[in-house]
Scaffold this motif. Structure first.
Motif, short mmCIF file in Angstrom:
data_model
loop_
_atom_site.label_atom_id
_atom_site.label_comp_id
_atom_site.label_asym_id
_atom_site.label_seq_id
_atom_site.Cartn_x
_atom_site.Cartn_y
_atom_site.Cartn_z
N ALA A 109 -110.19 -9.05 106.88
CA ALA A 109 -109.65 -10.34 106.46
C ALA A 109 -108.13 -10.38 106.59
O ALA A 109 -107.55 -11.39 107.00
N SER A 110 -107.47 -9.28 106.24
CA SER A 110 -106.02 -9.22 106.34
C SER A 110 -105.57 -9.26 107.79
O SER A 110 -104.55 -9.88 108.13
N THR A 111 -106.32 -8.59 108.67
CA THR A 111 -105.99 -8.59 110.09
C THR A 111 -106.14 -9.99 110.68
O THR A 111 -105.26 -10.48 111.40
N GLN A 112 -107.26 -10.62 110.38
CA GLN A 112 -107.48 -11.98 110.87
C GLN A 112 -106.40 -12.92 110.37
O GLN A 112 -105.88 -13.75 111.13
N ALA A 113 -106.04 -12.80 109.10
CA ALA A 113 -105.02 -13.67 108.53
C ALA A 113 -103.68 -13.50 109.24
O ALA A 113 -102.97 -14.49 109.51
#
Length: 344
Positions: free
Chosen positions: A244-248
């Motif tokens: 999720a952090s990477t996508q964000a």
């Protein structure tokens, strides 16, 4: 004008028929068929060019027959044959070019080579909500991340591009680091739905550079560092948080650079095209920003976000509406594995 489009640049074989009535009328998609090679390449963790080329050879003729049957047309009804000239895998491109030129010679019909990214760029014109010129285009397809000012078909100005990894590569490489399968981008996006994007602090490269260029190689390195820190202690929830952090991080950069491009050009329409354009977080954030500012965002239909023959037939039809002389009858095999869109 009935255009047959053939796409074979990488790991999807696509064939489609598009009808263009005239310069004032938008082309219509009559039928299209697509075969994805995902299952074949999964065992290798990525695309194997030789296998891709051989599979295109097996699939392209049956798909062509399928599309003609769906549209209720015969070979003799085709006016022009379009194929992906580049960029892409050389062997894969040769399959589409070979079929297009062979059909052209056999039917005495002109052929036209299409730039793969131009197909993506124009694909929203097949949607229920097509854009109007001029607009800013965010192209996020495979190894390409670019912002373009688009005045009309064939009139493209590059505003910014990636200087290393593209957004799609950042998704795929980060997914591999997280132990996800091929294709990595969609797998990472699915896992991200179960995570919190604020758990890990990851960089947003070039976000405040003052330019419209992109860089995602450093983000991949940051993901690798976090994976190493977690080590053997990593659990499924940690992987979801990191996804999720990477996508964000990727989406934040794409959104803010796109908004900056609209502000810089003074335009109020944005077209988002390419496989990453199907990402739900990207669409939600762009739609929210556009609604706040009174701008419009246009996307291709979800089933036309990945590589497909419809976008190739469409791009050829729209080009030929303006430049009929682009269609040729010399039938020489002509591909361009590396090809600048501005020179297309």
């Amino acid at each position: 004008m009935l255009v047959l489009g053939i796409e074979s640049s990488c790991d999807e074989t696509g064939v489609a028929l598009v009808r263009a009535e005239g310069p004032a009328a938008p082309p219509r998609l009559l039928a299209h068929a697509l075969h994805s090679q995902i299952d074949m390449h999964q065992a290798y963790g990525g695309v194997v060019p030789e296998l891709a080329s051989r599979d295109h050879i097996r699939r392209v003729l049956p798909l062509t027959r399928q599309v003609l049957a769906q549209a209720g047309c015969g070979l003799e009804d085709i006016d022009t044959i379009a194929y992906t000239r580049g960029p892409g895998l050389a062997g894969a491109l040769l399959v589409g070019a070979g079929l297009a030129c062979a059909l052209g010679a056999a039917l005495d019909r002109p052929v036209v080579g299409v730039h793969h990214l131009e197909g993506h760029l124009l694909s929203p014109f097949l949607s229920a909500d097509p854009p109007e010129f001029p607009f800013v285009a965010l192209l996020v397809s495979g190894g390409h991340t670019q912002l373009m000012r688009v005045e009309d078909v064939g009139r493209y100005e590059l505003l910014g591009e990636t200087i290393d990894d593209a957004a799609g590569e950042a998704f795929d490489k980060s997914a591999k680091l997280l132990g996800l399968g091929y294709p990595g981008g969609p797998a990472l996006a699915r896992l991200a739905e179960f995570g919190d994007p604020d758990v890990f602090t990851l960089p947003r490269p070039l976000l405040h550079s003052g330019t419209l260029d992109f860089s995602f190689a450093g983000l991949k390195t940051a993901v690798w560092t976090q994976v190493r820190k977690l080590g053997d202690r990593v659990c499924e929830q940690d992987r979801a948080h990191l996804a999720a952090s990477t996508q964000a991080a990727i989406v934040d950069v794409l959104v803010k650079k796109s908004l900056a491009a609209l502000k810089q050009t003074g335009l109020s329409r944005l077209v988002v095209a390419g496989g990453v354009g199907a990402n739900r977080r990207l669409r939600a954030m762009l739609d929210a920003q556009a609604q706040r500012r009174g701008w419009r965002v246009h996307y291709p239909e979800l089933h036309l976000c990945t590589d497909n023959g419809a976008m190739i037939a469409l791009a050829a039809a729209m080009r030929l509406q303006r430049e009929p002389q682009r269609a040729r009858r010399d039938y020489a095999f002509d591909i361009a594995p590396r090809w600048d869109l501005a020179a297309a």
